[in-house]
Design a protein around this motif. Structure first.
Motif, PDB file in Angstrom:
ATOM      1  N   LYS A 237       6.235   8.146   0.431  1.00  0.00           N
ATOM      2  CA  LYS A 237       5.993   8.565  -0.781  1.00  0.00           C
ATOM      3  C   LYS A 237       7.161   9.494  -1.533  1.00  0.00           C
ATOM      4  CE  LYS A 237       1.278   8.706   0.074  1.00  0.00           C
ATOM      5  NZ  LYS A 237       0.820   7.056   0.211  1.00  0.00           N
TER       6      LYS A 237
ATOM      7  N   LEU B 207      -2.831   1.309 -11.523  1.00  0.00           N
ATOM      8  CA  LEU B 207      -2.719   2.911 -10.913  1.00  0.00           C
ATOM      9  C   LEU B 207      -1.287   3.663 -11.457  1.00  0.00           C
ATOM     10  CD1 LEU B 207      -4.802   4.062  -9.227  1.00  0.00           C
ATOM     11  CD2 LEU B 207      -4.562   1.730  -8.783  1.00  0.00           C
TER      12      LEU B 207
ATOM     13  N   VAL C 267       0.757  -1.302   0.009  1.00  0.00           N
ATOM     14  CA  VAL C 267       0.045  -0.079   0.082  1.00  0.00           C
ATOM     15  C   VAL C 267       0.655   1.322  -0.055  1.00  0.00           C
ATOM     16  CG1 VAL C 267      -0.107   0.260   2.658  1.00  0.00           C
ATOM     17  CG2 VAL C 267      -1.876   1.284   1.133  1.00  0.00           C
ATOM     18  N   GLY C 268       0.350   2.285  -0.590  1.00  0.00           N
ATOM     19  CA  GLY C 268       0.757   3.623  -0.217  1.00  0.00           C
ATOM     20  C   GLY C 268       1.303   4.329  -1.611  1.00  0.00           C
ATOM     21  N   GLU C 269       1.822   3.371  -2.693  1.00  0.00           N
ATOM     22  CA  GLU C 269       2.392   4.046  -4.037  1.00  0.00           C
ATOM     23  C   GLU C 269       2.213   2.785  -4.969  1.00  0.00           C
ATOM     24  OE1 GLU C 269       6.117   6.496  -4.241  1.00  0.00           O
ATOM     25  OE2 GLU C 269       6.461   4.588  -2.896  1.00  0.00           O
ATOM     26  N   PRO C 270       2.171   3.053  -6.155  1.00  0.00           N
ATOM     27  CA  PRO C 270       2.133   1.980  -7.412  1.00  0.00           C
ATOM     28  C   PRO C 270       3.224   1.122  -6.932  1.00  0.00           C
ATOM     29  CG  PRO C 270       2.077   4.081  -8.277  1.00  0.00           C
ATOM     30  CD  PRO C 270       2.109   4.462  -6.862  1.00  0.00           C
TER      31      PRO C 270
ATOM     32  N   ASP D 258      -2.305  -5.937  -3.768  1.00  0.00           N
ATOM     33  CA  ASP D 258      -1.845  -4.635  -3.895  1.00  0.00           C
ATOM     34  C   ASP D 258      -3.032  -3.635  -3.851  1.00  0.00           C
ATOM     35  OD1 ASP D 258      -0.905  -2.054  -4.734  1.00  0.00           O
ATOM     36  OD2 ASP D 258      -0.734  -2.597  -6.862  1.00  0.00           O
ATOM     37  N   THR D 259      -3.157  -2.956  -2.513  1.00  0.00           N
ATOM     38  CA  THR D 259      -4.315  -2.425  -1.960  1.00  0.00           C
ATOM     39  C   THR D 259      -4.555  -0.924  -2.584  1.00  0.00           C
ATOM     40  OG1 THR D 259      -3.590  -1.858   0.007  1.00  0.00           O
ATOM     41  CG2 THR D 259      -4.478  -4.063  -0.416  1.00  0.00           C
ATOM     42  N   TRP D 260      -5.211  -0.554  -3.295  1.00  0.00           N
ATOM     43  CA  TRP D 260      -5.253   0.958  -3.658  1.00  0.00           C
ATOM     44  C   TRP D 260      -6.217   1.648  -2.557  1.00  0.00           C
ATOM     45  CZ3 TRP D 260      -8.977   4.505  -4.691  1.00  0.00           C
ATOM     46  CH2 TRP D 260      -8.584   5.637  -4.967  1.00  0.00           C
ATOM     47  N   TRP D 261      -6.092   2.772  -2.067  1.00  0.00           N
ATOM     48  CA  TRP D 261      -7.127   3.507  -1.328  1.00  0.00           C
ATOM     49  C   TRP D 261      -6.417   4.801  -0.772  1.00  0.00           C
ATOM     50  CZ3 TRP D 261      -6.834   3.784   4.477  1.00  0.00           C
ATOM     51  CH2 TRP D 261      -5.916   2.587   5.178  1.00  0.00           C
ATOM     52  N   GLN D 262      -7.069   5.435   0.090  1.00  0.00           N
ATOM     53  CA  GLN D 262      -6.485   7.051   0.155  1.00  0.00           C
ATOM     54  C   GLN D 262      -7.014   7.148   1.816  1.00  0.00           C
ATOM     55  OE1 GLN D 262      -8.825   9.099  -2.816  1.00  0.00           O
ATOM     56  NE2 GLN D 262      -6.822   9.639  -3.592  1.00  0.00           N
ATOM     57  N   THR D 263      -6.368   8.268   2.392  1.00  0.00           N
ATOM     58  CA  THR D 263      -6.986   8.742   3.708  1.00  0.00           C
ATOM     59  C   THR D 263      -8.424   9.338   3.565  1.00  0.00           C
ATOM     60  OG1 THR D 263      -4.727   9.732   4.077  1.00  0.00           O
ATOM     61  CG2 THR D 263      -6.658  10.567   5.186  1.00  0.00           C
TER      62      THR D 263
ATOM     63  N   ARG E 124      -0.165  10.274  -8.884  1.00  0.00           N
ATOM     64  CA  ARG E 124      -0.928  11.362  -8.804  1.00  0.00           C
ATOM     65  C   ARG E 124      -0.892  11.985 -10.147  1.00  0.00           C
ATOM     66  NH1 ARG E 124      -4.074  11.436  -5.052  1.00  0.00           N
ATOM     67  NH2 ARG E 124      -4.276  13.385  -5.109  1.00  0.00           N
TER      68      ARG E 124
ATOM     69  N   ASP F 277      -5.769  10.682  -8.870  1.00  0.00           N
ATOM     70  CA  ASP F 277      -4.531   9.543  -9.273  1.00  0.00           C
ATOM     71  C   ASP F 277      -4.923   9.195 -10.812  1.00  0.00           C
ATOM     72  OD1 ASP F 277      -3.141   9.018  -7.304  1.00  0.00           O
ATOM     73  OD2 ASP F 277      -4.299   7.511  -6.409  1.00  0.00           O
TER      74      ASP F 277
HETATM   75  C1  6R9 Z   1      -3.335   4.330   2.026  1.00  0.00           C
HETATM   76  C2  6R9 Z   1      -2.593   5.689   1.664  1.00  0.00           C
HETATM   77  C3  6R9 Z   1      -3.232   7.939  -0.957  1.00  0.00           C
HETATM   78  C4  6R9 Z   1      -2.259   8.078  -2.247  1.00  0.00           C
HETATM   79  C5  6R9 Z   1      -3.450   7.725  -3.508  1.00  0.00           C
HETATM   80  C6  6R9 Z   1      -2.213   6.964  -4.510  1.00  0.00           C
HETATM   81  C7  6R9 Z   1      -1.250   6.397  -3.647  1.00  0.00           C
HETATM   82  C8  6R9 Z   1      -1.959   4.586  -2.138  1.00  0.00           C
HETATM   83  C9  6R9 Z   1      -1.743   2.803  -3.782  1.00  0.00           C
HETATM   84  C10 6R9 Z   1      -1.439   3.964  -4.075  1.00  0.00           C
HETATM   85  C11 6R9 Z   1      -1.058   2.972  -6.196  1.00  0.00           C
HETATM   86  C12 6R9 Z   1      -1.627   1.529  -4.648  1.00  0.00           C
HETATM   87  N1  6R9 Z   1      -1.522   5.000  -3.291  1.00  0.00           N
HETATM   88  N2  6R9 Z   1      -1.914   2.928  -2.513  1.00  0.00           N
HETATM   89  N3  6R9 Z   1      -1.068   4.076  -5.573  1.00  0.00           N
HETATM   90  N4  6R9 Z   1      -1.284   1.670  -5.779  1.00  0.00           N
HETATM   91  N5  6R9 Z   1      -1.856   0.324  -4.036  1.00  0.00           N
HETATM   92  O1  6R9 Z   1      -1.474   5.567   1.027  1.00  0.00           O
HETATM   93  O2  6R9 Z   1      -3.432   6.657   2.007  1.00  0.00           O
HETATM   94  O3  6R9 Z   1      -1.420   8.708   2.219  1.00  0.00           O
HETATM   95  O4  6R9 Z   1      -3.790   9.206   1.784  1.00  0.00           O
HETATM   96  O5  6R9 Z   1      -2.062   8.371  -0.149  1.00  0.00           O
HETATM   97  O6  6R9 Z   1      -1.425   7.186  -2.324  1.00  0.00           O
HETATM   98  O7  6R9 Z   1      -1.677   7.940  -5.142  1.00  0.00           O
HETATM   99  O8  6R9 Z   1      -4.196   8.658  -4.001  1.00  0.00           O
HETATM  100  P1  6R9 Z   1      -2.875   8.206   1.637  1.00  0.00           P
END
Ligand code: 6R9
Length: 660
Positions: free
Chosen positions: A622, A521, A385-388, A410-415, A524, A509
């Motif tokens: 990041k 993904l 998690v956190g980036e591609p 590979d989990t995509w999500w955001q705050t 940004r 994104d």
């Molecule tokens: C959970 C977290 C969100 C941003 C998000 C994106 C990037 C998070 C990702 C990912 C590609 C993944 N992001 N997970 N990009 N693949 N599996 O990180 O929250 O700190 O708010 O960041 O992180 O760009 O929009 P947050």
């Protein structure tokens, strides 16, 4: 993005789930069909995994978009769901947290212990005058008291605002002031990189400018000398003396649970507001579904800090609401040695590991010999998690941590989304290295073009969410207009002004759908480069670089260029064994430029590649491409206060002087 090169991401490897995992998985392919058939009924069933004091009257109220209410009329207590119900069910002796401090000290905390500690903290906060709806700032190292403080706030209905312990006094001041917090919970300090790192002096400096703060509660962790004033209270003299009896009151499903500030790279931080019932429903369900958590046998470890949303949803609320045993670690991965993480996996028999691409790429740089020296046979599932995650980093993770056979989610999500949105299901999905694959059941994600039209398979554009989801942010604290402006005004009703159009959430994104419709993904949208009229994503060029055997990690930016508009400038960290001195370095750079051109097409060939020892990262790991763009364009460096290590920039800037 529609012009993205046709041969980008021609990744074809695919890895089906191990048969044994698939056979016993918590969630099967039926979940997609059930959610497709009736999305709201699906989420109602997931809410039913929790314990409610009062049943809801309505699943979702979306009558005043983009302001959502979930499980309207329902009542529950989050701490009750994370603690009491497990203790009441006879699981109080089960370990909740195996905690390990950086110096090597450890604590074993059962669910009954965690329950008692939380009740004490709830009583102590109440004694300090904290009542439901008040805000409490939490500025702590990764010690069990961080989870206790959050759960105690949840228990009494106070809204917590956790501020990452690495933030400066000024950042802390801004966040306390924005939320008008009444109490700050901190520690004398924590351990980082082998030595005590003080926190209390930063709080003292911050609180001097925060008239809303009435009390500061201080955990003793390092035992170092601290300044003291009338508003300060030691945790061990208040919380640890308080009664262990506390009856949790239920709160409305829409009661504010927490505010968490997203740093953003340029603008003022946004206080993302999450509420109670919908948030816990989705945090809990996704932990169950995506990690396949088996509370009886799993030992789960998320390496994030509690200061980030990952720590909120997947250290505190998701795992604890599922009653699982987890590991919590205070320190850095290379203290006192680079095998620390793998040593912890072996010591506690970790079965599920959730970490970030930046960590995996760092481990790649250190070399596979390090994980090879430890017993990782307890692991059964890996998460990112956190980036591609670049395909090569994904493959390295599977090969050298996962023994060549473990599934990776590979989990995509955001705050802002509060919980996972796009991810493989480990017992169902045949995952592709580098792809988050598909929206989870009950989530409707899509990729759209500039006009907001869904792109066909093979196309690229912007990631959007078409329907409200339970753990969605409710607003930006104190700024509804900014909430609408930032997330809801790019596409849909918020853009057209036509109330007949649907409201569409803009995630910020870039993304693409492959020929099978799977989602990739691309970083940004601000990180997309425009080179001679072609949109090229930084992520794709970075992945091409990392696919070269001599590169561990890479960051790519678009620098202004008189002929091409923007030109690609890359910063690459060589792998441990690569020879980068003198001519060998020049040769490697030439090879890398050609390698990218071969992989992605000549248009993506970097104008310039610099070999660097480190990359600038935010504290959550990041890559800060904005700063690298400044270096590439020879501008003076902007604000580097959120950098993990600001000396990195000097190193990089001086490398630039070398003309590579
Ligand atoms: C959970 C977290 C969100 C941003 C998000 C994106 C990037 C998070 C990702 C990912 C590609 C993944 N992001 N997970 N990009 N693949 N599996 O990180 O929250 O700190 O708010 O960041 O992180 O760009 O929009 P947050």
């Amino acid at each position: 993005m529609s012009e993205a090169l046709a041969n980008l991401l021609n990744e074809t490897r695919q890895f089906p789930p191990p048969a044994e995992l698939a056979a016993g998985a918590n969630v099967t392919a039926d979940a997609y069909a059930e959610a497709d058939a009736d999305r709201l009924a699906f989420w109602e069933r997931q809410a039913g995994r929790l314990s409610w004091a009062k049943q809801w009257d309505q699943v979702v109220d979306w009558s005043t978009p983009p302001f959502a209410k979930w499980f309207v009329g329902g009542q529950l207590n989050v701490a009750y769901n994370c603690l009491d119900r497990h203790v009441e069910a006879g699981r109080g002796d089960k370990v909740a947290i195996h905690w390990e401090g950086e110096p090597g000290d450890s604590r074993t905390i059962t669910y009954a212990d965690l329950h008692r500690m939380t009740c004490q903290a709830a009583n102590a906060l109440t004694d300090l005058g904290v009542t439901a709806g008040d805000r409490v700032a939490i500025y702590l190292p990764m010690i069990p008291e961080a989870a206790v403080a959050m759960l105690a706030c949840a228990r009494i209905g106070a809204t917590h605002s956790v501020v990452f312990g690495g933030f400066s006094a000024e950042s802390l001041t801004n966040r306390i002031q924005d939320a008008t917090a009444k109490v700050v919970i901190t520690a004398d300090g924590g351990y980082r990189r082998g030595k005590p790192s003080a926190l209390k002096p930063t709080v003292d400096e911050a609180v001097a400018n925060c008239p809303s703060v009435e009390h500061v509660l201080v955990v003793r962790r390092t035992g170092e000398e601290v300044g003291w004033s009338a508003r300060d209270h030691w945790w061990h003299e208040t919380v640890e003396q308080a009664s262990t009896e506390h009856a949790a009151q239920p709160f409305d499903a829409e009661h504010p649970l927490f505010i968490l500030y997203t740093s953003g790279t340029t603008a003022r931080p946004k206080g993302i507001l999450h509420t109670t019932g919908g948030y816990l429903t989705q945090a809990s369900y996704t932990a169950h579904a995506v990690f396949d958590l088996k509370p009886e046998t799993d030992v789960y470890w998320c390496t994030a800090d509690i200061g980030w949303v990952t720590g909120h949803s997947y250290i505190v609320y998701g795992p604890l609401s599922n009653g699982v045993t987890q590991v919590m670690y205070e320190g850095t991965p290379d203290t006192p040695h680079k095998g620390r993480f793998w040593e912890i996996v072996g010591r506690y028999g970790v079965t599920i590991l959730y970490t970030a691409p930046t960590l995996i790429r760092t481990m790649m740089k250190w070399g596979e010999d390090i994980p090879a020296g430890y017993d990782l046979s307890s692991l059964r599932l890996l998460g990112s998690v956190g980036e591609p995650i670049n395909p090569e980093a994904w493959m390295w993770y599977r090969q050298h941590v996962g023994g060549g056979e473990l599934p990776i989610v590979d989990t995509w999500w955001q705050t802002e989304t509060g919980a996972m949105m796009i991810s493989p299901l480990p017992g169902v999905t045949a995952a592709k290295p580098g792809s988050a694959m598909a929206p989870l059941p009950g989530v409707s994600a899509d990729v759209v073009d500039d006009q907001g039209q869904s792109v066909p398979n093979g196309g690229g554009g912007y990631l959007v969410l078409r329907e409200p989801w339970p753990s969605m942010l409710r607003t930006i604290w104190g700024d509804d207009n900014r909430f609408i402006e930032t997330y809801w005004s790019r596409f849909g009703a918020g853009a057209t002004g036509d109330s007949g159009d649907p409201w569409i959430y803009f995630a910020g994104d870039g993304a693409k759908k492959d020929d099978d419709g799977h989602i990739w993904l691309l970083g940004r949208v601000d990180d997309v480069m425009l080179v001679s009229g072609h949109n090229i994503s930084t992520t794709e060029v970075e992945s091409a670089l990392v696919s070269h055997p001599s590169v561990a990690e890479a960051a790519v930016v678009g620098a202004t260029d008189p002929t091409t508009g923007q030109a690609i400038v890359a910063f690459a960290i060589p792998r441990g064994n690569a020879d980068t001195s003198g001519e060998a370095g020049e040769q490697l750079i030439a090879d890398l430029r050609n390698h990218v051109a071969r992989t992605l097409g000549p248009i993506a060939k970097p104008r310039q590649i610099m070999l660097v020892p480190e990359l600038p990262k935010t504290r959550s790991g990041k890559i800060m491409r904005r700063l690298l763009r400044d270096v590439a364009e020879n501008r003076s460096l902007g604000d580097v206060t959120t950098l993990q290590d600001s000396s990195v920039m000097e190193l990089i800037a001086s490398g630039m002087g070398g003309g590579k």
